[in-house]
Enzyme design. Structure first.
Site, short mmCIF file in Angstrom:
data_model
loop_
_atom_site.label_atom_id
_atom_site.label_comp_id
_atom_site.label_asym_id
_atom_site.label_seq_id
_atom_site.Cartn_x
_atom_site.Cartn_y
_atom_site.Cartn_z
N GLU A 1 0.83 -1.21 0.00
CA GLU A 1 0.00 0.00 0.00
C GLU A 1 0.87 1.27 0.00
O GLU A 1 0.54 2.26 0.63
CB GLU A 1 -1.03 -0.03 1.14
CG GLU A 1 -1.95 -1.24 1.00
CD GLU A 1 -3.28 -1.13 1.71
OE1 GLU A 1 -3.79 -0.03 1.88
OE2 GLU A 1 -3.82 -2.21 2.06
N THR B 1 5.28 2.07 -0.67
CA THR B 1 6.53 1.85 0.07
C THR B 1 6.85 3.08 0.94
O THR B 1 6.26 4.15 0.77
CB THR B 1 7.70 1.65 -0.92
OG1 THR B 1 7.85 2.85 -1.69
CG2 THR B 1 7.45 0.46 -1.86
C1 FAD Z 1 2.31 -9.76 0.29
C2 FAD Z 1 1.92 -8.64 -0.62
C3 FAD Z 1 0.58 -8.28 -0.73
C4 FAD Z 1 0.18 -7.27 -1.62
N1 FAD Z 1 -1.15 -7.00 -1.79
C5 FAD Z 1 -1.54 -6.20 -2.81
C6 FAD Z 1 -2.91 -6.04 -3.16
O1 FAD Z 1 -3.80 -6.61 -2.53
N2 FAD Z 1 -3.23 -5.25 -4.23
C7 FAD Z 1 -2.28 -4.60 -4.97
O2 FAD Z 1 -2.64 -3.93 -5.93
N3 FAD Z 1 -0.96 -4.71 -4.64
C8 FAD Z 1 -0.57 -5.49 -3.61
N4 FAD Z 1 0.76 -5.63 -3.29
C9 FAD Z 1 1.75 -4.89 -4.08
C10 FAD Z 1 2.44 -3.76 -3.32
O3 FAD Z 1 1.54 -2.72 -3.08
C11 FAD Z 1 3.65 -3.34 -4.18
O4 FAD Z 1 4.60 -4.37 -4.09
C12 FAD Z 1 4.23 -2.01 -3.73
O5 FAD Z 1 3.36 -0.95 -4.02
C13 FAD Z 1 5.59 -1.72 -4.41
O6 FAD Z 1 5.51 -1.91 -5.80
P1 FAD Z 1 6.61 -2.82 -6.52
O7 FAD Z 1 6.67 -4.12 -5.80
O8 FAD Z 1 6.30 -2.85 -7.97
O9 FAD Z 1 7.98 -2.09 -6.28
P2 FAD Z 1 8.60 -0.93 -7.21
O10 FAD Z 1 7.58 0.10 -7.51
O11 FAD Z 1 9.30 -1.56 -8.36
O12 FAD Z 1 9.67 -0.31 -6.23
C14 FAD Z 1 10.95 -0.90 -6.01
C15 FAD Z 1 11.75 0.06 -5.12
O13 FAD Z 1 11.93 1.33 -5.80
C16 FAD Z 1 11.44 2.38 -4.99
N5 FAD Z 1 10.85 3.43 -5.79
C17 FAD Z 1 10.00 3.29 -6.84
N6 FAD Z 1 9.66 4.49 -7.32
C18 FAD Z 1 10.26 5.43 -6.53
C19 FAD Z 1 10.29 6.84 -6.51
N7 FAD Z 1 9.61 7.57 -7.38
N8 FAD Z 1 11.05 7.45 -5.57
C20 FAD Z 1 11.76 6.74 -4.68
N9 FAD Z 1 11.77 5.37 -4.65
C21 FAD Z 1 11.03 4.74 -5.57
C22 FAD Z 1 10.39 1.72 -4.09
O14 FAD Z 1 10.14 2.49 -2.92
C23 FAD Z 1 11.04 0.38 -3.81
O15 FAD Z 1 11.98 0.51 -2.78
C24 FAD Z 1 1.17 -6.59 -2.37
C25 FAD Z 1 2.52 -6.93 -2.23
C26 FAD Z 1 2.90 -7.96 -1.40
C27 FAD Z 1 4.35 -8.35 -1.34
#
Ligand code: FAD
Length: 393
Positions: free
Chosen positions: A374, A376
């Site tokens: 929800e 990072t």
């Molecule tokens: C167990 C689990 C349950 C989940 N449940 C749901 C759900 O029900 N519905 C749903 O839609 N999603 C869900 N998620 C997804 C979760 O919300 C995402 O994993 C999260 O938003 C991060 O996206 P990402 O994994 O693509 O990471 P990325 O967006 O690829 O980020 C990777 C890293 O880069 C950093 N980063 C990216 N952009 C920036 C920026 N502009 N400035 C600084 N740092 C940045 C991030 O902070 C992070 O450290 C779930 C994830 C998990 C693991």
């Protein structure tokens, strides 16, 4: 080891909220705590216990009674999530996602007909909904969604992939609400809309569960959509409003995730204080050493701070005040503190803290995702900085 309780005293909750806290605490102690270690080890989603949570009315807490809800507020929901999080994060996130991501989009953006169709079962905990925002290549940058939905007569035809969707593959799952590109805005940006996809719709495939570091008893799947057809009437809210809708959903969800983190920190505090008093080393309790005692002091400060930020944000939400920045601050502080608190509590427990049967060990594994889901920690800092008026990209 008996589970001690240390109350946080800062906020005056209503009699109803205090009564609800006791009900949820007793339920968590009697129906969840004795089994949570096994569910974790066996990666079991405990459907029967989730249904019991439904019977207690937990999934309907913030929704109006006309849909089978409890007519309460986000603060009351946070209390329930906090109490579950103190005992087991998997069940706490099942409630948080079931309400915040499953039912809330239908309540906030649905027509009366859609609310009547979906909400009663979701509020009663007879069914669970998922929210499919994240994709393999679009997480923090959720506006980069690639899933498409095109109108063909009176049906949407959906193609694409969603990743990490909570509550999307349980026996109780009745729907997943997804964001999809439904066209272009003319300015080169995609038009994003929100569509309800009932579970079992042909063309929707629920992928096998992920192998996760924690939250083993919570349900998480990838979803694929291939020529998946749903009625045009399953559009949720106005076409093209999907981006604004998910930002609103996440703002509320962040307060609830912060509440989960408060429960985790309280668990660490209570467990550490008790263990520091009983574990002997060098002929005295380990808590007689300042290093251990001060760790407990720091845990108490974290618990109070996280709790204050969380319930302040919930209060702002419930009283109609702006709460975007406060929600981000609560989520950022409480979840980062929960990760720190679980590491500290594990240290207090020494070698036993590394054993799976120790509660703080499970909390340690489970806590990390709180800083990611929800939004990072980095995204929370972006939200706060932008709200402060900074031109940060
Ligand atoms: C167990 C689990 C349950 C989940 N449940 C749901 C759900 O029900 N519905 C749903 O839609 N999603 C869900 N998620 C997804 C979760 O919300 C995402 O994993 C999260 O938003 C991060 O996206 P990402 O994994 O693509 O990471 P990325 O967006 O690829 O980020 C990777 C890293 O880069 C950093 N980063 C990216 N952009 C920036 C920026 N502009 N400035 C600084 N740092 C940045 C991030 O902070 C992070 O450290 C779930 C994830 C998990 C693991």
């Amino acid at each position: 080891m008996p589970r001690p309780t240390i109350a946080l005293v800062h906020v005056e909750f209503t009699d109803e909220q205090q009564a609800l806290r006791k009900v949820v605490r007793d339920f968590a102690e009697s129906e969840i705590a004795p089994h949570a270690e096994r569910w974790d080890a066996e990666h079991t989603f405990p459907t029967d216990v989730v249904r019991q949570m439904g019977d207690l009315g937990l999934f309907g807490i913030p929704f109006p009674e006309e849909y089978g809800g409890g007519g309460a507020d986000l603060t009351t929901l946070c209390i329930a999530i906090e109490e579950l999080g103190r005992v087991d994060q998997s069940l706490a996130i099942t409630l948080e996602a079931g309400v915040g991501l499953g039912a809330n989009p239908i309540y906030l953006f649905g027509t009366e007909e859609q609310r009547q169709a979906w909400l009663p079962d979701l509020c009663a905990g007879r069914a669970l909904g998922g929210f499919g925002l994240t994709e393999p290549d679009a997480g923090s940058d959720a506006g980069g969604t690639r899933t498409t939905a095109r109108l063909d007569g009176d049906e949407w035809v959906i193609d694409g992939e969603k990743a990490f969707i909570t509550n999307s593959g349980t026996d109780m799952t009745s729907l997943v609400t997804i964001t999809a590109r439904t066209g272009g805005t003319g300015g080169g940006l995609p038009e994003i809309s929100t569509i309800v996809v009932p579970a079992g719709t042909p063309g929707l495939t629920v992928q096998p569960p992920y192998r996760k570091m924690g939250w083993h008893a919570s349900d998480t799947h990838g979803l694929t959509f291939s020529g998946c057809r749903v009625p045009a009437a399953n559009l949720l809210g106005e076409r093209g409003r999907g981006f604004a809708q998910f930002l609103q959903i996440l703002d509320e969800g962040r307060i609830a995730i912060a509440a989960l983190a408060v429960g985790v920190i309280r668990c660490c505090l209570e467990q550490s204080v008790a263990y520091a008093g009983e574990r002997q080393a060098f002929g005295r309790p380990i808590g007689a050493n300042q290093a251990v005692a001060f760790a407990c002091s720091d845990l108490a400060v974290m618990a109070e701070n996280a709790s204050l930020l969380t319930y302040q944000a919930a209060w702002r939400h419930d009283t109609g005040r702006p709460y975007k920045r406060e929600a981000a601050m609560a989520k950022l502080y409480a979840t980062e503190s929960a990760v720190t608190a679980t590491r500290m509590a594990t240290q207090v427990f020494g070698g036993y803290g590394f054993m799976d049967e120790t509660l703080v060990a499970r909390q340690y594994r489970d806590a990390k995702i709180l800083e990611i889901g929800e939004g990072t920690s980095e995204i929370q800092r972006l939200v706060i900085a932008r709200d402060l008026g900074l031109p940060v990209g």
